[in-house]
Motif scaffolding. Structure first.
Motif, PDB file in Angstrom:
ATOM      1  N   GLY A 170      49.556  32.179  28.513  1.00  0.00           N
ATOM      2  CA  GLY A 170      49.481  31.335  29.728  1.00  0.00           C
ATOM      3  C   GLY A 170      49.803  29.551  30.176  1.00  0.00           C
ATOM      4  O   GLY A 170      50.761  29.342  29.589  1.00  0.00           O
ATOM      5  N   GLU A 171      50.039  29.209  31.343  1.00  0.00           N
ATOM      6  CA  GLU A 171      49.535  27.871  31.320  1.00  0.00           C
ATOM      7  C   GLU A 171      48.386  27.201  30.532  1.00  0.00           C
ATOM      8  O   GLU A 171      49.384  26.071  30.370  1.00  0.00           O
ATOM      9  CB  GLU A 171      49.244  27.765  32.916  1.00  0.00           C
ATOM     10  CG  GLU A 171      49.911  28.189  34.270  1.00  0.00           C
ATOM     11  CD  GLU A 171      49.132  28.243  35.262  1.00  0.00           C
ATOM     12  OE1 GLU A 171      48.398  27.234  35.823  1.00  0.00           O
ATOM     13  OE2 GLU A 171      50.026  28.550  36.773  1.00  0.00           O
ATOM     14  N   PHE A 172      47.776  27.472  30.241  1.00  0.00           N
ATOM     15  CA  PHE A 172      47.237  26.365  28.799  1.00  0.00           C
ATOM     16  C   PHE A 172      47.159  26.846  27.699  1.00  0.00           C
ATOM     17  O   PHE A 172      46.576  27.883  27.136  1.00  0.00           O
ATOM     18  CB  PHE A 172      45.560  26.836  29.225  1.00  0.00           C
ATOM     19  CG  PHE A 172      45.074  25.291  28.841  1.00  0.00           C
ATOM     20  CD1 PHE A 172      44.523  24.180  28.991  1.00  0.00           C
ATOM     21  CD2 PHE A 172      43.991  25.715  27.401  1.00  0.00           C
ATOM     22  CE1 PHE A 172      43.376  23.675  28.337  1.00  0.00           C
ATOM     23  CE2 PHE A 172      43.528  25.118  26.617  1.00  0.00           C
ATOM     24  CZ  PHE A 172      42.748  23.403  26.646  1.00  0.00           C
ATOM     25  N   SER A 173      48.395  26.157  27.638  1.00  0.00           N
ATOM     26  CA  SER A 173      49.047  27.553  26.332  1.00  0.00           C
ATOM     27  C   SER A 173      49.850  25.925  25.332  1.00  0.00           C
ATOM     28  O   SER A 173      50.295  25.378  25.521  1.00  0.00           O
ATOM     29  CB  SER A 173      50.192  28.265  26.718  1.00  0.00           C
ATOM     30  OG  SER A 173      50.751  28.573  25.262  1.00  0.00           O
ATOM     31  N   GLN A 174      50.111  26.355  24.317  1.00  0.00           N
ATOM     32  CA  GLN A 174      51.012  25.647  23.701  1.00  0.00           C
ATOM     33  C   GLN A 174      52.358  26.399  22.955  1.00  0.00           C
ATOM     34  O   GLN A 174      53.352  25.303  22.670  1.00  0.00           O
ATOM     35  CB  GLN A 174      50.212  25.403  22.065  1.00  0.00           C
ATOM     36  CG  GLN A 174      48.884  24.751  21.727  1.00  0.00           C
ATOM     37  CD  GLN A 174      48.300  25.070  20.447  1.00  0.00           C
ATOM     38  OE1 GLN A 174      47.688  25.459  20.159  1.00  0.00           O
ATOM     39  NE2 GLN A 174      47.285  24.182  20.368  1.00  0.00           N
ATOM     40  N   GLY A 175      52.575  27.068  23.637  1.00  0.00           N
ATOM     41  CA  GLY A 175      53.899  28.308  23.963  1.00  0.00           C
ATOM     42  C   GLY A 175      54.074  28.687  22.295  1.00  0.00           C
ATOM     43  O   GLY A 175      54.847  28.844  21.770  1.00  0.00           O
ATOM     44  N   GLY A 176      53.083  29.178  21.561  1.00  0.00           N
ATOM     45  CA  GLY A 176      53.609  29.071  20.037  1.00  0.00           C
ATOM     46  C   GLY A 176      52.091  28.097  18.603  1.00  0.00           C
ATOM     47  O   GLY A 176      51.643  27.391  19.312  1.00  0.00           O
TER      48      GLY A 176
END
Length: 462
Positions: A413-419
């Motif tokens: 989600g928001e607190f995320s590395q995106g991968g």
């Protein structure tokens, strides 16, 4: 199905003993296999990467499976890894309709749709190139030198490292013929011309713009070097880590020649692609991403266009903006539902959420971006996530943890590395098991008491 058998199958699944599941379920006569047996057998085939066999089993229970979101998901999973992305998207869409909001299904659906579109464009491009080649008279390529002296004088980086690691003596005609024979492809005239000027090396411009995102960046890929023609240097075409090695040992598609290594140290490469031209024709240039199931991104119609299209990395330098955005993300981004739930059950460390944010802030300050690799702070965060999850789920096995890992921070989600790169996680887990800080008993993983006490001390000091 017998409850004792179900318990045993669940344990084998957690222990990654999928062949034992297959052997056990295959021993049941076909006429006695119910929906549950066939479904578990197909799942085991999926986990063994025997996707065609998995689909054969799923087909046997297709009618009752239509109302089961898990049946559609597992069918989609097999199709996805067979690179049948359009069909995979249909399966994941059906699973999503039956059980909306599942994050794994949503991610796989999104990825399938993206890859299906990319696959279609790639097929259309190859078909168009083949059609154009069929209409083009032979012998019309011309003899003009592809690169001017002025261009070549500014192309290569000159350094001791480049000369030692990449540059070989200019190739003779005999060496060129020998390498082409070993590779099975005729090398482009423009590539040979470049190598006769300097046989391999590091270009000053190492980035190539792309219209589509890759694992490297949203709008470009980067290379480390261009391989020379020869066998002497490791990163020459026929060197010990050259094209054939990358195809035979790393699993890159056997569709051409690997010509550039990349900063990921083997996890993506640039290749000459002969699918449209045939082994004696003019290949296209593509980027192949191992971390995304060897996904192919088209770069240029020919090698000359690729070389002339390289640009300096400074053109894509958004590091300061990216760092500021990631610092804001780790400071204020909302935790994923799973991570928030796990943190709420911690009593050993006061304000564990704030502690996690402080550690991740240090990671961003050190790296310039929010990602975990194999450095000490990343390993600390791997330990933290493992401790949080296994503390609340003490029966967790290896595969269960690897499956749930993305839902905490990687895609949180928001607190995320995106991968994330799965290899970093498995390497960390193997190292922790090897050194004895993670114990494995009857398929269940847990931090040892000593490792847990040490982790808590580190968190209190963070």
């Amino acid at each position: 199905m017998d409850q004792n058998l179900i318990k045993q199958l669940n344990q084998w699944h957690e222990e990654d003993k999928h062949q034992q599941i297959v052997d056990t379920l295959q021993a049941i006569p076909e006429e006695e296999r119910d929906y549950e047996v066939v479904s578990r057998l197909a799942r085991a085939y999926n986990n063994l990467e025997r996707y065609e066999e998995a689909l054969e089993q799923f087909a046997l229970i297709a009618e009752p499976g239509q109302q089961d979101p898990l049946w559609h998901y597992r069918v989609g999973y097999a199709l996805y890894y067979l690179r049948r992305y359009e069909e995979a998207a249909q399966a994941f869409s059906a699973a999503d309709k039956l059980e909306p909001g599942d994050p794994d299904t949503e991610w796989m659906l999104k990825s399938s749709l993206r890859k299906a579109g990319k696959q279609l464009r790639e097929e259309q491009r190859i078909a168009a190139k083949r059609a154009a080649a069929a209409l083009e008279p032979t012998g019309t390529s011309g003899d003009a030198a592809p690169f001017t002296d002025e261009f070549l004088n500014e192309f290569w980086e000159d350094s001791d490292y480049a000369r030692k690691s990449y540059v070989s003596e200019p190739p003779t005609d005999e060496m060129i013929a020998s390498v082409e024979d070993e590779l099975g492809y005729k090398l482009p005239a423009s590539y040979i011309a470049l190598m006769k000027q300097q046989n391999g090396g590091i270009p000053k411009n190492t980035c190539f713009p792309t219209d589509e995102a890759t694992s490297w960046a949203e709008d470009h890929i980067a290379i480390t070097s261009i391989m020379g023609i020869g066998r002497e240097k490791s990163y020459s075409l026929c060197g010990d880590t050259g094209s054939l090695f990358m195809i035979e040992e790393w699993g890159y598609p056997d569709i051409g020649v690997v010509i550039c290594d990349c900063p990921s140290a083997g996890h993506d490469v640039v290749m000459l692609d002969y699918r449209a031209s045939g082994p004696d024709g003019e290949p296209s240039v593509i980027h192949v991403d191992q971390e995304s199931d060897y996904e192919i991104t088209f770069l240029a119609e020919d090698f000359e266009t690729f070389i002339k299209g390289l640009v300096n990395e400074e053109e894509f330098d958004t590091s300061e903006e990216d760092k500021e955005a990631d610092l804001h993300r780790v400071a204020t981004g909302e935790f994923s539902p799973l991570l928030k739930e796990l943190c709420s059950q911690v009593t050993e460390v006061p304000q564990i959420e704030s502690t996690i944010r402080r550690i991740c802030t240090r990671i961003v300050e050190d790296k310039g971006h929010f990602s975990f690799h194999n450095d000490p702070l990343s390993y600390l965060m791997y330990d933290v996530q493992f401790w949080l999850y296994t503390k609340s789920h003490p029966d967790t096995g290896r595969q269960q943890y690897l499956d749930v890992y993305p839902s905490m921070i990687a895609f949180g989600g928001e607190f995320s590395q995106g991968g994330y790169a799965p290899g970093w996680i498995t390497d960390w887990l193997d190292q922790r098991i090897c050194e004895g800080s993670i114990a494995e008993e009857q398929g269940r993983l847990s931090l040892t008491a000593e490792a847990q006490a040490d982790l808590i001390r580190q968190l209190e000091q963070a």
